[in-house]
Design a protein around this motif. Structure first.
Motif, PDB file in Angstrom:
ATOM      1  N   TRP A 276      82.151  81.318  10.083  1.00  8.48           N
ATOM      2  CA  TRP A 276      83.447  80.989   9.474  1.00  8.48           C
ATOM      3  C   TRP A 276      84.075  79.785  10.172  1.00  8.48           C
ATOM      4  O   TRP A 276      84.654  78.894   9.518  1.00  8.48           O
ATOM      5  N   TYR A 277      83.947  79.739  11.498  1.00  5.00           N
ATOM      6  CA  TYR A 277      84.506  78.615  12.256  1.00  5.00           C
ATOM      7  C   TYR A 277      83.806  77.313  11.858  1.00  5.00           C
ATOM      8  O   TYR A 277      84.455  76.289  11.604  1.00  5.00           O
ATOM      9  N   ASN A 278      82.471  77.345  11.782  1.00  6.67           N
ATOM     10  CA  ASN A 278      81.725  76.150  11.397  1.00  6.67           C
ATOM     11  C   ASN A 278      82.059  75.734   9.966  1.00  6.67           C
ATOM     12  O   ASN A 278      82.151  74.541   9.655  1.00  6.67           O
ATOM     13  N   LYS A 279      82.241  76.732   9.100  1.00  8.62           N
ATOM     14  CA  LYS A 279      82.640  76.417   7.718  1.00  8.62           C
ATOM     15  C   LYS A 279      83.967  75.663   7.720  1.00  8.62           C
ATOM     16  O   LYS A 279      84.136  74.686   6.973  1.00  8.62           O
ATOM     17  N   ALA A 280      84.911  76.106   8.554  1.00 10.10           N
ATOM     18  CA  ALA A 280      86.203  75.418   8.646  1.00 10.10           C
ATOM     19  C   ALA A 280      86.014  73.973   9.093  1.00 10.10           C
ATOM     20  O   ALA A 280      86.668  73.060   8.567  1.00 10.10           O
ATOM     21  N   CYS A 281      85.123  73.749  10.062  1.00 11.64           N
ATOM     22  CA  CYS A 281      84.830  72.382  10.535  1.00 11.64           C
ATOM     23  C   CYS A 281      84.284  71.515   9.407  1.00 11.64           C
ATOM     24  O   CYS A 281      84.738  70.384   9.191  1.00 11.64           O
ATOM     25  N   PHE A 282      83.294  72.052   8.681  1.00 10.14           N
ATOM     26  CA  PHE A 282      82.640  71.260   7.638  1.00 10.14           C
ATOM     27  C   PHE A 282      83.611  70.954   6.489  1.00 10.14           C
ATOM     28  O   PHE A 282      83.604  69.849   5.946  1.00 10.14           O
ATOM     29  N   LEU A 283      84.455  71.926   6.134  1.00 13.45           N
ATOM     30  CA  LEU A 283      85.444  71.703   5.079  1.00 13.45           C
ATOM     31  C   LEU A 283      86.462  70.638   5.500  1.00 13.45           C
ATOM     32  O   LEU A 283      86.880  69.811   4.685  1.00 13.45           O
ATOM     33  N   SER A 284      86.838  70.654   6.771  1.00 12.17           N
ATOM     34  CA  SER A 284      87.762  69.637   7.274  1.00 12.17           C
ATOM     35  C   SER A 284      87.134  68.252   7.168  1.00 12.17           C
ATOM     36  O   SER A 284      87.775  67.291   6.728  1.00 12.17           O
ATOM     37  N   LEU A 285      85.871  68.144   7.544  1.00 11.87           N
ATOM     38  CA  LEU A 285      85.170  66.862   7.491  1.00 11.87           C
ATOM     39  C   LEU A 285      84.985  66.380   6.053  1.00 11.87           C
ATOM     40  O   LEU A 285      84.871  65.179   5.808  1.00 11.87           O
ATOM     41  N   LEU A 286      84.944  67.331   5.114  1.00  8.07           N
ATOM     42  CA  LEU A 286      84.863  66.983   3.686  1.00  8.07           C
ATOM     43  C   LEU A 286      86.254  66.806   3.077  1.00  8.07           C
ATOM     44  O   LEU A 286      86.392  66.652   1.867  1.00  8.07           O
ATOM     45  N   ASN A 287      87.287  66.850   3.954  1.00  8.97           N
ATOM     46  CA  ASN A 287      88.683  66.657   3.564  1.00  8.97           C
ATOM     47  C   ASN A 287      89.184  67.719   2.584  1.00  8.97           C
ATOM     48  O   ASN A 287      90.081  67.476   1.788  1.00  8.97           O
ATOM     49  N   GLN A 288      88.630  68.910   2.669  1.00  5.35           N
ATOM     50  CA  GLN A 288      89.112  70.048   1.884  1.00  5.35           C
ATOM     51  C   GLN A 288      90.035  70.862   2.797  1.00  5.35           C
ATOM     52  O   GLN A 288      89.661  71.896   3.341  1.00  5.35           O
ATOM     53  N   VAL A 289      91.253  70.358   2.953  1.00  7.55           N
ATOM     54  CA  VAL A 289      92.172  70.842   3.988  1.00  7.55           C
ATOM     55  C   VAL A 289      92.606  72.293   3.799  1.00  7.55           C
ATOM     56  O   VAL A 289      92.483  73.103   4.723  1.00  7.55           O
ATOM     57  N   PRO A 290      93.122  72.698   2.637  1.00  6.11           N
ATOM     58  CA  PRO A 290      93.554  74.099   2.496  1.00  6.11           C
ATOM     59  C   PRO A 290      92.423  75.091   2.714  1.00  6.11           C
ATOM     60  O   PRO A 290      92.595  76.125   3.372  1.00  6.11           O
ATOM     61  N   GLU A 291      91.246  74.752   2.172  1.00  5.00           N
ATOM     62  CA  GLU A 291      90.082  75.639   2.324  1.00  5.00           C
ATOM     63  C   GLU A 291      89.648  75.719   3.787  1.00  5.00           C
ATOM     64  O   GLU A 291      89.243  76.784   4.274  1.00  5.00           O
ATOM     65  N   SER A 292      89.747  74.583   4.502  1.00  5.54           N
ATOM     66  CA  SER A 292      89.390  74.558   5.920  1.00  5.54           C
ATOM     67  C   SER A 292      90.292  75.480   6.718  1.00  5.54           C
ATOM     68  O   SER A 292      89.832  76.253   7.566  1.00  5.54           O
TER      69      SER A 292
ATOM     70  N   LYS B 172      75.028  64.512   9.744  1.00  6.94           N
ATOM     71  CA  LYS B 172      76.182  64.046   8.969  1.00  6.94           C
ATOM     72  C   LYS B 172      76.075  64.426   7.491  1.00  6.94           C
ATOM     73  O   LYS B 172      76.736  63.820   6.638  1.00  6.94           O
ATOM     74  N   ASN B 173      75.268  65.444   7.186  1.00  8.56           N
ATOM     75  CA  ASN B 173      75.154  65.912   5.809  1.00  8.56           C
ATOM     76  C   ASN B 173      76.014  67.169   5.669  1.00  8.56           C
ATOM     77  O   ASN B 173      75.522  68.301   5.701  1.00  8.56           O
ATOM     78  N   PHE B 174      77.325  66.950   5.534  1.00 11.50           N
ATOM     79  CA  PHE B 174      78.277  68.050   5.632  1.00 11.50           C
ATOM     80  C   PHE B 174      78.224  68.998   4.424  1.00 11.50           C
ATOM     81  O   PHE B 174      78.517  70.177   4.563  1.00 11.50           O
ATOM     82  N   SER B 175      77.848  68.488   3.248  1.00 11.10           N
ATOM     83  CA  SER B 175      77.736  69.345   2.070  1.00 11.10           C
ATOM     84  C   SER B 175      76.608  70.367   2.254  1.00 11.10           C
ATOM     85  O   SER B 175      76.769  71.556   1.951  1.00 11.10           O
ATOM     86  N   LYS B 176      75.468  69.907   2.754  1.00 14.50           N
ATOM     87  CA  LYS B 176      74.354  70.827   3.016  1.00 14.50           C
ATOM     88  C   LYS B 176      74.699  71.794   4.150  1.00 14.50           C
ATOM     89  O   LYS B 176      74.313  72.955   4.122  1.00 14.50           O
TER      90      LYS B 176
END
Length: 380
Positions: A139-155, A116-120
């Motif tokens: 890239w797919y995993n990056k999209a997942c982590f950005l979504s979990l960090l609520n960075q929607v456009p970047e995700s 659950k350490n999404f930033s790392k």
């Protein structure tokens, strides 16, 4: 996002080789014992005997402590046993040996994700992408982590990039719980349209079959179909089913020409139909012969140069898109990776490349015969 795991292996367990034979062969090949242990560990992993596999991989590492291939599988086994601390240590050891290993960075990201350490986790996959910008899963995993960090456009941007590299990621994203933050966004709705369009291209023409193959909800599938109809990408007809009529969806003719389409044959197996008569088949066949020679000779510069023949629209790029859409995308991806990773990547993927060009050549040869036969019939 699901943790991947290998299929069952049907290979014979190398541990059944007699001890005398092992000792005799090991005198000739100093790496024999490590390879034998590695293969045994892989078979144990395939049988989901992860603890036993770990023991075997650790034995192999006593022979060659910095072997990346063995370390990678050991880390993978630790990861699936949820021994995240040990898995991280192993991936860090791999990166000490090869700091540019994209798979190790990506897997390290998955460990942080499970913790659950999404930033790392995001930092790790960013490093994987820096090393290999065409690594679709990173890239797919990056999209997942950005979504979990609520960075929607970047995700959404990262998800689109992963789909550009590998369209299968569109379908994968539909049921991925990590995208709950972006599911209502218009950008994600467009991804659903991509998934539906690909389903129609593969030969699924009714709403029920599209829902079944895409995992979309019925409402979302209907919305995507309506949008595709409005954009002129698909057409809608009807066929009689008893006393009622059911809607049938197909690619619009201009889209079918660009993408080609697959039709279902016997036993549900799909067969690709080429969209229109192939142009300049002989030139394309000659280019394939040249590129196969350069790949066989492991000539990096010549291979990259000839790849451009299959990509450039001014050369054979347009014919490749029309007739070998998926193969064209694969060749374009190979060219990028050859420029980034050089001769090593060419050697690693040599057989895969030869198989792909062999399949294209076989299709072209068959098409040439059909064209010649058709011309002969018309002249009679």
């Amino acid at each position: 996002m699901k943790k991947p795991f290998g299929r069952k292996s049907k290979e014979i367990d190398g541990s059944k080789v007699k001890k005398e034979k092992v000792e005799e062969t090991s005198l000739v090949d100093s790496d024999y014992n490590r390879k034998k242990l590695f293969k045994k560990g892989i078979n144990l992993m395939a049988d989901e005997k992860l603890e036993d596999a770990i023991v075997v991989f650790e034995q192999a590492l006593r022979i060659e402590p910095n072997n990346i291939e063995t370390l990678m599988k050991l880390g993978y086994a630790r990861f699936h046993l949820e021994d995240y601390g040990e898995a991280l240590k192993i991936y860090d050891k791999i990166l000490d040996v090869d700091v540019t290993n994209p798979e190790a960075w990506n897997l390290k990201g998955l460990v942080h994700y499970e913790q659950k350490n999404f930033s790392k986790a995001l930092d790790s996959v960013d490093k994987a992408i820096e090393t290999d910008p065409t690594y679709a899963m990173a890239w797919y995993n990056k999209a997942c982590f950005l979504s979990l960090l609520n960075q929607v456009p970047e995700s959404l941007e990262a998800l689109k990039r992963s789909i550009e590299i590998d369209v299968k990621n569109a379908r994968r994203s539909i049921r991925d719980k990590d995208f709950s933050n972006v599911r209502i966004e218009e950008g994600f709705k467009r991804i659903q349209e991509v998934v539906v369009l690909e389903s129609v291209r593969q030969g699924y023409h009714t709403l029920g079959s599209i829902v079944w193959t895409t995992f979309l909800d019925k409402v979302d599938a209907e919305t995507a179909l309506r949008k595709l109809l409005e954009k002129g990408l698909i057409v809608k007809n009807e066929k009689r089913d008893g006393l009622s009529k059911i809607p049938i969806y197909d690619l619009a003719p201009n889209v079918a020409e660009k993408l080609g389409k697959e039709k279902k044959g016997l036993f549900g197996i799909t067969r690709k139909t080429l969209p229109k008569p192939v142009k300049n088949l002989k030139e394309l066949s000659q280019a394939i012969q040249s590129v196969r020679e350069s790949i066989e000779e492991e000539d990096l510069e010549k291979t990259i140069e000839i790849f451009d023949t299959f990509i450039d629209p001014a050369k054979s790029g347009e014919q490749m898109i029309e007739n070998f859409f998926d193969e064209h995308r694969e060749i374009r991806l190979w060219k990028i990776r050859l420029k980034d990773r050089g001769e090593e990547y060419l050697i690693e993927n040599k057989e895969k490349m030869l198989v792909l060009f062999g399949n294209i050549e076989a299709t072209i040869t068959k098409k040439l015969r059909n064209e010649i036969s058709y011309s002969a019939d018309k002249s009679q």
